[in-house]
Scaffold this motif. Structure first.
Motif, PDB file in Angstrom:
ATOM      1  N   MET A   1       4.082   1.314   3.925  1.00  0.00           N
ATOM      2  CA  MET A   1       3.256   0.112   4.082  1.00  0.00           C
ATOM      3  C   MET A   1       3.442  -0.748   2.834  1.00  0.00           C
ATOM      4  N   ILE A   2       3.915  -1.976   3.030  1.00  0.00           N
ATOM      5  CA  ILE A   2       4.035  -2.922   1.919  1.00  0.00           C
ATOM      6  C   ILE A   2       2.615  -3.362   1.549  1.00  0.00           C
ATOM      7  N   PRO A   3       2.254  -3.339   0.262  1.00  0.00           N
ATOM      8  CA  PRO A   3       0.896  -3.735  -0.121  1.00  0.00           C
ATOM      9  C   PRO A   3       0.528  -5.121   0.408  1.00  0.00           C
ATOM     10  N   ALA A   4      -0.727  -5.286   0.787  1.00  0.00           N
ATOM     11  CA  ALA A   4      -1.201  -6.534   1.398  1.00  0.00           C
ATOM     12  C   ALA A   4      -0.914  -7.747   0.516  1.00  0.00           C
ATOM     13  N   ARG A   5      -1.125  -7.629  -0.789  1.00  0.00           N
ATOM     14  CA  ARG A   5      -0.893  -8.796  -1.656  1.00  0.00           C
ATOM     15  C   ARG A   5       0.583  -9.190  -1.687  1.00  0.00           C
ATOM     16  N   PHE A   6       1.489  -8.223  -1.536  1.00  0.00           N
ATOM     17  CA  PHE A   6       2.913  -8.545  -1.491  1.00  0.00           C
ATOM     18  C   PHE A   6       3.290  -9.126  -0.127  1.00  0.00           C
TER      19      PHE A   6
ATOM     20  N   LYS B   1       0.980  -3.148  -9.536  1.00  0.00           N
ATOM     21  CA  LYS B   1       1.470  -1.805  -9.207  1.00  0.00           C
ATOM     22  C   LYS B   1       0.487  -1.134  -8.268  1.00  0.00           C
ATOM     23  N   GLU B   2       1.021  -0.502  -7.233  1.00  0.00           N
ATOM     24  CA  GLU B   2       0.180   0.217  -6.283  1.00  0.00           C
ATOM     25  C   GLU B   2       0.893   1.496  -5.869  1.00  0.00           C
ATOM     26  N   GLN B   3       0.102   2.472  -5.446  1.00  0.00           N
ATOM     27  CA  GLN B   3       0.676   3.706  -4.920  1.00  0.00           C
ATOM     28  C   GLN B   3       0.287   3.820  -3.447  1.00  0.00           C
ATOM     29  N   HIS B   4       1.287   4.111  -2.623  1.00  0.00           N
ATOM     30  CA  HIS B   4       1.070   4.260  -1.190  1.00  0.00           C
ATOM     31  C   HIS B   4       1.748   5.534  -0.712  1.00  0.00           C
ATOM     32  N   SER B   5       1.343   5.975   0.467  1.00  0.00           N
ATOM     33  CA  SER B   5       1.953   7.150   1.085  1.00  0.00           C
ATOM     34  C   SER B   5       2.848   6.719   2.233  1.00  0.00           C
TER      35      SER B   5
ATOM     36  N   SER C   1      19.519  -3.381   4.890  1.00  0.00           N
ATOM     37  CA  SER C   1      18.409  -4.268   5.234  1.00  0.00           C
ATOM     38  C   SER C   1      17.411  -3.466   6.062  1.00  0.00           C
ATOM     39  N   VAL C   2      16.146  -3.811   5.902  1.00  0.00           N
ATOM     40  CA  VAL C   2      15.077  -3.156   6.650  1.00  0.00           C
ATOM     41  C   VAL C   2      14.185  -4.243   7.226  1.00  0.00           C
ATOM     42  N   GLU C   3      13.581  -3.947   8.338  1.00  0.00           N
ATOM     43  CA  GLU C   3      12.668  -4.907   8.960  1.00  0.00           C
ATOM     44  C   GLU C   3      11.237  -4.483   8.716  1.00  0.00           C
ATOM     45  N   MET C   4      10.421  -5.443   8.348  1.00  0.00           N
ATOM     46  CA  MET C   4       8.998  -5.198   8.185  1.00  0.00           C
ATOM     47  C   MET C   4       8.332  -5.512   9.524  1.00  0.00           C
ATOM     48  N   ASP C   5       7.625  -4.541  10.068  1.00  0.00           N
ATOM     49  CA  ASP C   5       6.988  -4.757  11.367  1.00  0.00           C
ATOM     50  C   ASP C   5       5.695  -5.556  11.202  1.00  0.00           C
ATOM     51  N   ARG C   6       5.039  -5.824  12.299  1.00  0.00           N
ATOM     52  CA  ARG C   6       3.826  -6.661  12.291  1.00  0.00           C
ATOM     53  C   ARG C   6       2.699  -6.052  11.450  1.00  0.00           C
ATOM     54  N   GLN C   7       2.711  -4.736  11.285  1.00  0.00           N
ATOM     55  CA  GLN C   7       1.688  -4.076  10.482  1.00  0.00           C
ATOM     56  C   GLN C   7       2.068  -4.021   8.999  1.00  0.00           C
ATOM     57  N   GLY C   8       3.246  -4.556   8.649  1.00  0.00           N
ATOM     58  CA  GLY C   8       3.660  -4.585   7.251  1.00  0.00           C
ATOM     59  C   GLY C   8       4.338  -3.320   6.770  1.00  0.00           C
TER      60      GLY C   8
END
Length: 154
Positions: free
Chosen positions: A19-24, A7-11, A93-100
């Motif tokens: 931002m999708i968490p790095a581990r995911f 579990k993570e919290q992001h803004s 559907s959504v696209e994840m960009d190069r920065q996640g």
């Protein structure tokens, strides 16, 4: 292979992207590599409005399994047709960009009550997105049910 766990919290950023968490993201990259797909500039994820007021994010391979079940439903059976309508109305559907990052549709964010902060829960085959306030309320209201539910299913 282990799924999404943790579990993570992001803004949300100023453009409304999460931002999708790095581990995911690393898990998504491993799944993409193991399925021998070529790396693309954007990864597609499926986002669905859940009945509990959260959002669920699925990788394409997992959503494809659900799609098979939906496709098998009859358009001539009123209940099955209604289920298809309700499911597809709640899906995008959504696209994840190069920065996640992913840009969630505005009506999906409204459904989940997400404005700025998002709690992302790894739930094995999906990521569940909650507004911190809604998640706190759900946990407060249902926390006492944990032992009963765990005893029933485990």
């Amino acid at each position: 292979m282990a799924g999404f766990i943790g579990k993570e919290q992001h803004s949300m950023d100023e453009k409304g992207r999460l931002m999708i968490p790095a581990r995911f993201r690393r898990r998504l990259e491993r799944v993409q590599e193991s399925s021998k797909k070529t790396a693309s500039p954007a990864a597609v994820l499926y986002v669905m409005k859940a009945m509990d007021g959260s959002l669920e994010l699925y990788e394409p391979e997992i959503w494809a399994e659900k799609e098979k079940s939906l496709s098998a439903l009859s358009d001539f059976n009123p209940d099955e047709r209604m289920l298809k309508t309700l499911m597809y109305e709640s899906l995008d559907s959504v696209e994840m960009d190069r920065q996640g990052r992913v840009a969630l549709p505005k009506d999906f964010m409204q459904h989940a009550g997400i404005t700025k902060e998002v709690v992302i829960i790894g739930a094995n085959v999906k990521m569940i997105l909650w507004s911190p306030e809604k998640l706190s309320a759900v946990l407060r209201e249902n926390g006492s049910r944990f032992q009963v539910l765990a005893g029933r299913y485990f």
